[in-house]
Design a protein around this motif. Structure first.
Motif, mmCIF file in Angstrom:
data_model
loop_
_atom_site.group_PDB
_atom_site.id
_atom_site.type_symbol
_atom_site.label_atom_id
_atom_site.label_comp_id
_atom_site.label_asym_id
_atom_site.label_seq_id
_atom_site.Cartn_x
_atom_site.Cartn_y
_atom_site.Cartn_z
ATOM 1 N N TRP A 243 65.543 -2.315 -80.861
ATOM 2 C CA TRP A 243 64.673 -0.875 -82.077
ATOM 3 C C TRP A 243 63.569 -0.337 -81.146
ATOM 4 C CZ3 TRP A 243 67.968 -5.670 -81.847
ATOM 5 C CH2 TRP A 243 68.778 -5.621 -82.614
ATOM 6 N N GLU A 244 63.359 1.384 -82.561
ATOM 7 C CA GLU A 244 62.131 0.768 -81.709
ATOM 8 C C GLU A 244 61.541 1.919 -83.528
ATOM 9 O OE1 GLU A 244 61.874 4.775 -78.621
ATOM 10 O OE2 GLU A 244 62.750 2.904 -76.831
ATOM 11 N N GLU A 245 59.989 2.230 -83.227
ATOM 12 C CA GLU A 245 59.404 2.643 -84.188
ATOM 13 C C GLU A 245 59.961 3.635 -83.810
ATOM 14 O OE1 GLU A 245 55.156 1.800 -84.423
ATOM 15 O OE2 GLU A 245 55.430 2.438 -86.321
ATOM 16 N N TYR A 246 59.621 4.189 -85.503
ATOM 17 C CA TYR A 246 60.290 6.112 -86.020
ATOM 18 C C TYR A 246 59.415 6.370 -86.784
ATOM 19 C CZ TYR A 246 63.845 6.720 -82.135
ATOM 20 O OH TYR A 246 64.604 7.386 -81.105
ATOM 21 N N CYS A 247 58.614 5.518 -87.822
ATOM 22 C CA CYS A 247 57.690 5.664 -89.150
ATOM 23 C C CYS A 247 56.778 5.375 -89.031
ATOM 24 C CB CYS A 247 59.636 5.954 -90.141
ATOM 25 S SG CYS A 247 58.540 6.187 -91.385
ATOM 26 N N LEU B 88 57.391 15.125 -90.111
ATOM 27 C CA LEU B 88 58.534 15.613 -89.256
ATOM 28 C C LEU B 88 58.686 17.004 -89.401
ATOM 29 C CD1 LEU B 88 60.862 12.864 -89.567
ATOM 30 C CD2 LEU B 88 58.791 13.373 -87.574
ATOM 31 N N ALA B 89 59.101 17.670 -90.349
ATOM 32 C CA ALA B 89 58.846 19.557 -90.574
ATOM 33 C C ALA B 89 58.810 20.483 -89.305
ATOM 34 C CB ALA B 89 58.611 20.016 -92.077
ATOM 35 N N TRP B 90 57.530 19.841 -89.032
ATOM 36 C CA TRP B 90 56.957 20.342 -87.618
ATOM 37 C C TRP B 90 56.929 20.336 -86.121
ATOM 38 C CZ3 TRP B 90 51.921 18.659 -87.305
ATOM 39 C CH2 TRP B 90 51.730 18.322 -88.167
ATOM 40 N N THR B 91 57.399 18.961 -86.646
ATOM 41 C CA THR B 91 57.650 18.074 -84.924
ATOM 42 C C THR B 91 59.303 18.173 -84.323
ATOM 43 O OG1 THR B 91 57.068 16.182 -86.145
ATOM 44 C CG2 THR B 91 54.881 17.079 -85.789
ATOM 45 N N GLY B 92 59.500 19.044 -84.864
ATOM 46 C CA GLY B 92 61.137 18.437 -84.249
ATOM 47 C C GLY B 92 61.644 17.796 -84.487
ATOM 48 N N GLY B 93 61.188 16.581 -85.674
ATOM 49 C CA GLY B 93 61.756 15.351 -85.908
ATOM 50 C C GLY B 93 61.617 14.478 -85.160
ATOM 51 N N ILE B 94 60.354 14.657 -84.969
ATOM 52 C CA ILE B 94 59.435 13.258 -83.843
ATOM 53 C C ILE B 94 57.957 12.652 -84.532
ATOM 54 C CG2 ILE B 94 58.967 12.673 -81.499
ATOM 55 C CD1 ILE B 94 60.747 14.398 -80.536
ATOM 56 N N CYS B 95 57.724 11.777 -85.273
ATOM 57 C CA CYS B 95 56.592 11.586 -85.963
ATOM 58 C C CYS B 95 56.391 11.363 -84.879
ATOM 59 C CB CYS B 95 56.918 10.430 -86.360
ATOM 60 S SG CYS B 95 55.644 9.667 -87.560
ATOM 61 N N PRO B 96 54.452 12.638 -85.082
ATOM 62 C CA PRO B 96 53.530 12.277 -84.340
ATOM 63 C C PRO B 96 52.429 10.608 -84.914
ATOM 64 C CG PRO B 96 52.923 14.168 -85.766
ATOM 65 C CD PRO B 96 54.352 13.093 -85.963
ATOM 66 N N ILE B 97 52.680 10.554 -85.929
ATOM 67 C CA ILE B 97 52.403 9.331 -86.863
ATOM 68 C C ILE B 97 52.731 8.257 -85.887
ATOM 69 C CG2 ILE B 97 51.141 8.664 -88.767
ATOM 70 C CD1 ILE B 97 50.613 11.541 -88.288
ATOM 71 N N ALA B 98 54.036 7.721 -85.977
ATOM 72 C CA ALA B 98 54.320 6.684 -85.404
ATOM 73 C C ALA B 98 54.931 7.123 -83.949
ATOM 74 C CB ALA B 98 55.987 6.475 -85.971
#
Lengths: 693, 303, 229
Positions: free
Chosen positions: C128-132, C140-150
């Motif tokens: 399992w990997e951290e996603y959020c 996520l709307a402006w990062t291609g669905g990849i979370c920069p915070i997580a």
């Protein structure tokens, strides 16, 4: 229980998980006329529990030994394994266990009291004796009256001995009689005593199971010649040791199983003779079982299709031939028997002997003086739902009222009649529920291709040249290794995984570990019984304890282990060995082999369902060491088992070490396929190691 | 163009080739050797001296204090600020403090992750990123801060700082486009000069400089003194965006031990000479070998 | 879902040391899915504790149970064992479940057997990997669905730092650089303009910095209030 979903609450209410097996049947059981628990007895046989296997068979099938020889085995015809490689040779497994155990080796379920009504049964064939047995088990006192000096009906009197030795029939008869079934032979009802006599003698009901005891004949000119035989009389004479008069050129009229028996018997009477069968039907329509016909042809019997008999040609007092005519059709557009002939197409077939084998009919002599009414067409009045005729206390079963069938069908009908009699004598309306649970459908190709292919064990058979001279059996049975190997081909249909929907977290673990890609996860996981191969991989891995196996109680292995450890009390150290028994002998499973001091061996069909939690529980229950004897890669009956077993053992070791125990107290040996000596040696070495450490 | 606030800005504004140096504060209070080195080898030779801010997350004496001490000794500092250890309150406050201490050059950096350093159990902050930090400086310069008062209006400052704001970039990153995009954003946020990650490949640097022609900010090419072949190999292996060409590694390998410092200086000087026409300055990172700086400057023909 | 991992066994043993009768309580939700806190793990931990207790000669009795979710009161109705009869409940739920159960069972100490680690997704069998990050202000709307915070170790919002290296993060060679993934994804989508946009300092008040967070759905909360009256 018909609903698709199961919860832990349902299971709690069920008591035993074995009842889940009733939700859906395997096709072998469903299609068996007596619905024998085929999967159950094949599994018992696979584990060398032969006594248990025969008891499971006899639970439903009184004529187990006879059926082991002559059953038309719809179980095999419908075996789901046929779509993988070949069906399991169920009949031969049955034959082995039935004849190994004999009559004495089967449990007799005689009720403590047999004080209910007396019932007279006319005819000691499969139908009559099955009914008698059923009634005896319910506490009735049945008496079976048989006109022949021996019991068994057609299997005893008319099935040739080369297919069915008399002592095999005797096994079933003896076992049935042990239940308190009285048998009186040499009494012909209708001649020696009437049905009314019986009712007057204190029998509260009479069941007529007289069968089809007479051959149909043909009004052919010349058919009164002594070398024109009726098949049933011919076969009965042979079975009672007579040698009926047959010449060197025999023509058997008929294309059914009895015709085959008659033809093959003629071959054995005079191996040098020409024996031919002639039937109305073409190759596809011929009613004999495919294997009967094949075996007849192997033995040199010729078959002439699409001819009908016209007259027997005589030259002086000798038969020289049979005039025949062409057949244009046998069945009408609705499939009813209605042959049409072409009278311009006449030809003569040479022969000096004719056997007429065009079917059997009832001998209605029993009805004499009974007061039973005949219905339209001269048939007896009979209600198939209640088995009753025109008199409420006279019942019918078997071929006398059904279309001609096989032994197992007669058994089923006898059992049903017994139920009707029981209801009648209990003062209830006769209402028999014939409904059945649904059965598991055929295996899907994508699943079939993942199942390990294993050849059906060959059935040793005498070569035709040898067997055509002998009235002794020509088909040898399996030996013990062959039976074990064959029974282990069973795919355990219907005993697969069942998801408890309230516990399932839809985590997808089952889907990920299933070697057959069966589980589907929507709201929860669903494991279709039609696809599940019952390996138990998902049961061992489910993190929610949400998957159980049908027919296996939760915690079964843990309890079994605790019991085995309790037996070892006083001895130290105690070692439990979980052994994959897929390649083990019956004696290994049964614990009848020399073991290793201090080691209790517990056999499993595969280590696929052995969980790491179960390994820990063994230690909790007092084991000082646990040894898992698994199959190496590819030797296990299920793919990926070796790898999963390794991971579980490693996990359990880590868990033990965390708890302060020695991880080395848990050992894995991948030698389960290497035979008893290797397993024993490996166990001894591993047990030595663990006790030393 | 505004009045320059520092010597460094003045040089760059004048279009002169600017050279900066760098020192790392000590782990402890013994600050004198670092100051001494800066004074002895850098003063008068470089326009300004960067003072690292808890570099590679290894806890050290603070950058602001050392900058202040340098100022006292007449050396112009570049105050490096990373976003790892302070939230925006502390960053803004420290910027005001630095200004009041006379610090004008500020280099905004993201900062290495704590996982790289010697306090791995510390909590990372990263409230602002480097773009945000530049924005914070611009906001302070405009007389407000990043916060708001009860009515939602920007808070007004009593006394306003003025900085020469810098940032960094990695010209030889394996993927250069995201680097350029981020550099554009830093320039938009107010960056006035750029110091780059170490560059050893003039051709690649030239290409990079062509790609950022539109970013009108002076660039000081980063020169990290290669002390040995081992160090070069280590950088190739472990330092993101740094590629030491094989030829340079070979030269260091072939150099006799006693000549190694000499070869290091030669290499640095050659690189500066090669890249001088492409950029507006050079940032020398000698990693403790500050005594080499005079030679480098001389051989690079910058003196 | 919430991903958690089991605490070291020794720490658990130390936690339960003051108690004689312990109920190991699994949770049938997220932690079942990530194979750390379901009924099977409860069964195994109970087994381990009994084995360890026996080894050390402790007077320790352990049972296990599991409910659908430990973060809702109603599911405790389905408990097979009564927690009141135990000295302590050792919960295999995430921190939410442990904390919530502590409130539901005021007289019984509820101890955590897991460390709650992140909000993640299963990226491979058993992984399992951290996603959020649960930051409260989704980008996520402006990062291609990849979370920069997580998925950026530093939760940066304007692009990669200098630590990005061949697509990996400076923290570890096994860790993808979140901003590298975002760049690649936006490039694929033809949306690099999103990467060029200036992202002002984030409002962390919606994250932990705003204090304890709470969600109240007015339509439901009101109904509950009315029915309580």
């Amino acid at each position: 229980m018909q609903k698709a979903d199961l919860t832990s609450r349902d299971i709690a209410e069920l008591g035993r998980v074995t009842e889940l097996m009733e939700r859906e049947w395997s096709p072998c059981r469903y299609h068996c006329p007596v619905h024998a628990d085929v999967r159950g007895y094949i599994e018992a046989a696979a584990q060398g529990r032969f006594g248990e296997a025969i008891d499971i068979i006899r639970e439903n099938l009184p004529f187990a030994a006879v059926c082991g020889r002559v059953c038309h085995h719809p179980c095999e015809t419908n075996c789901r394994r046929k779509d993988v490689d070949d069906p399991v040779a169920i009949r031969h497994v049955k034959r082995f266990v039935a004849e190994l155990q004999g009559a004495e080796g089967c449990t007799v379920h005689k009720p403590p009291a047999q004080d209910k009504a007396r019932v007279a049964i006319v005819g000691a064939g499969p139908a009559g004796l099955s009914a008698a047995l059923h009634l005896a088990k319910l506490g009735y006192r049945p008496t079976v009256l048989e006109k022949f000096p021996i019991a068994g009906g057609i299997p005893a009197t008319a099935i040739p001995r080369y297919r069915l030795p008399l002592e095999v029939v005797q096994i079933d008869v003896d076992w049935i009689r042990a239940h308190g079934v009285e048998l009186i032979t040499g009494v012909e009802v209708g001649k020696d005593r009437s049905i009314q006599d019986l009712l007057g003698e204190g029998y509260e009901a009479v069941l007529v199971a007289a069968g089809l005891a007479a051959s149909r004949t043909l009004p052919l000119p010349g058919s009164d010649h002594p070398r024109v035989h009726l098949a049933l009389d011919f076969l009965t004479a042979l079975n009672f040791g007579d040698r009926p008069d047959a010449g060197d050129d025999v023509l058997v009229i008929g294309g059914g199983n009895v015709a085959c028996d008659a033809a093959r018997s003629c071959v054995r009477l005079k191996p040098a003779a020409r024996v031919r069968m002639m039937c109305l039907e073409n190759e596809e329509e011929m009613p004999a079982w495919e294997w009967e016909r094949r075996e007849a042809e192997e033995e040199g019997v010729g078959i002439i299709f699409r001819r009908g008999p016209v007259k027997v040609i005589l030259e002086g007092d000798r038969i020289v031939g049979l005039t025949t005519r062409g057949v244009t059709r046998v069945f009408d557009s609705e499939g009813r028997f209605d042959p049409q002939y072409d009278d311009t197409d006449l030809s003569d077939l040479q022969c000096d002997t004719v056997v007429i084998a065009i079917g059997q009919m009832a001998n209605m002599g029993f009805a004499r003086g009974s007061g039973l009414k005949a219905g339209p067409g001269g048939r007896l009045e009979y209600d198939p739902a209640t088995h009753q005729g025109s008199l409420p206390n006279v019942f019918f079963c078997g071929e006398i009222v059904t279309p001609p069938g096989s032994v197992v069908e007669a058994c089923a009908h006898g059992q049903r009649a017994a139920k009707a009699i029981h209801m009648y004598l209990s003062g209830k309306t006769i209402q028999i529920d014939d409904s059945l649970p649904p059965y598991i459908d055929t295996i899907q190709p994508e699943t079939a291709e993942k199942v390990l292919k294993v050849c059906r064990q060959a059935i040793p058979t005498d070569p035709p040249q040898r067997r055509r001279k002998l009235f002794t059996e020509f088909e040898r049975g399996y030996d013990e290794p062959a039976v074990l190997a064959e029974a282990r081909r069973c795919m355990n249909c219907g005993s697969g995984a069942e998801v408890l929907t309230d516990k399932c977290a839809a985590c997808l673990t089952c889907l990920r570990v299933c070697p057959f890609d069966i589980p589907v996860v929507t709201d929860v996981a669903r494991i279709q019984s039609t696809l599940c191969q019952a390996c138990g991989m998902c049961i061992a891995e489910c993190p929610a304890n949400a998957i159980i196996a049908r027919g296996r109680d939760v915690g079964e292995l843990v309890q079994h282990t605790a019991a085995a450890l309790a037996k070892m009390n006083g001895r130290e150290p105690k070692v439990i060995a979980y052994v994959c028994g897929h390649h083990a002998g019956a004696a290994d499973w049964g614990g009848r082999v020399e073991g290793v001091e201090g080691v209790a061996e517990i056999y499993l069909p595969s280590t696929a369902r052995l969980s790491s939690a179960e390994l820990l529980h063994a230690f909790e229950n007092g084991a000082d060491a646990v040894i898992v004897v698994a199959c190496p890669d590819a030797a296990d009956r299920y793919p990926q088992t070796a790898d999963r077993t390794r991971r579980r053992v490693n996990q359990a070791r880590r868990l033990l070490q965390e708890a302060g125990l020695d991880g080395q107290a848990l050992q894995l040996l991948e030698v389960a396929d290497q035979g008893r000596q290797a397993i024993r040696a490996a166990l001894a070495e591993a047990a030595g190691k663990t006790s030393a450490s | 163009m505004n009045e320059p606030v520092s010597k460094l800005q003045e040089i760059l504004d004048a279009g002169q080739f600017a050279v900066t140096g760098e020192i790392g504060p000590p782990k402890g209070t013994n600050v004198e050797p670092a100051l001494h080195e800066a004074q002895q080898y850098l003063e008068g030779r470089v326009a300004a001296v960067n003072v690292t801010d808890i570099q590679t997350a290894v806890m050290r004496l603070g950058s602001m204090a050392v900058c202040h001490l340098l100022l006292d000794r007449g050396v112009e500092p570049v105050f490096q600020m990373v976003c790892r250890d302070r939230n925006r309150l502390a960053l803004e406050s420290d910027l005001l403090s630095a200004y009041t201490l006379g610090i004008r050059n500020v280099l905004a950096l993201t900062g290495d992750h704590v996982a790289m350093g010697d306090h791995r159990e510390a909590k990372c902050v990263f409230d602002l990123d480097s773009v945000g930090l530049l924005e914070a400086m611009a906001r302070l310069e405009a007389g407000t801060d990043l916060g708001r008062d009860a009515k939602g209006n920007p808070n007004q400052l009593d006394g306003v700082p003025k900085f020469f704001k810098g940032c960094c970039v990695t010209p030889c990153a394996d993927e250069v486009e995201p680097q350029i995009i981020k550099l554009e954003k830093k320039a938009t946020a107010g960056a006035q000069f750029v110091q780059t990650q170490a560059v050893y490949d003039p051709a690649a640097f030239e290409k990079f400089m062509n790609q950022i022609q539109h970013v009108k900010v002076p660039v000081l090419v980063g020169i990290v003194l290669l002390k040995s072949a081992g160090m070069a190999k280590y950088m190739n292996r472990s330092v993101p965006g740094v590629q030491v060409p094989d030829a340079i590694v070979q030269r260091l390998t072939d150099a006799p031990k006693e000549d190694r410092a000499k070869v290091s200086v030669e290499i640095a000087a050659e690189l500066i000479r090669a890249m001088k026409p492409m950029c507006q300055g050079a940032h020398l990172m000698t990693l403790g070998w500050d005594h080499c700086v005079p030679d480098i400057i001389q051989q690079a023909e910058l003196a | 879902m919430i991903v958690a991992e089991r605490k070291p066994f020794d720490e658990i043993v130390e936690m339960v040391a003051p108690y004689k009768k312990v109920l190991v309580l699994g949770c049938g939700s997220c932690v079942t899915v990530c194979l750390t806190g379901g009924e099977r793990q409860a069964e195994i931990l109970a087994s381990q504790l009994r084995l360890a207790g026996r080894k050390k000669g402790l007077d320790l009795s352990v049972d296990f149970d599991c409910i659908t979710r430990q973060c809702d009161r109603e599911f405790t109705e389905n408990l097979k064992f009564d927690p009141a009869e135990y000295d302590a409940v050792l919960s295999l739920a995430c921190g939410v479940g442990v904390g919530f159960m502590s409130g539901v069972l005021p007289d019984t100490p509820v101890l955590p057997a897991l460390n709650t680690t992140f909000y993640g997704a299963g990226v491979a069998e058993g992984v399992w990997e951290e996603y959020c990050h649960g930051c409260g202000d989704c980008v996520l709307a402006w990062t291609g669905g990849i979370c920069p915070i997580a998925r950026c170790s530093k939760s940066l919002i304007n692009g990669a730092c200098g630590g990005t290296n061949d697509g990996k993060c400076e923290v570890s060679q096994d860790m993808d650089c979140g901003w590298h993934l975002i760049y690649k994804r936006l490039q694929e989508l033809g949306r690099l303009d999103e990467l060029r946009k200036m992202r002002p300092p984030r409002d962390w008040s919606k994250n932990r910095s705003g204090g304890v967070r709470r969600l109240s759905r007015e339509e439901m909360a009101e109904i509950a209030q009315e029915s309580a009256e």
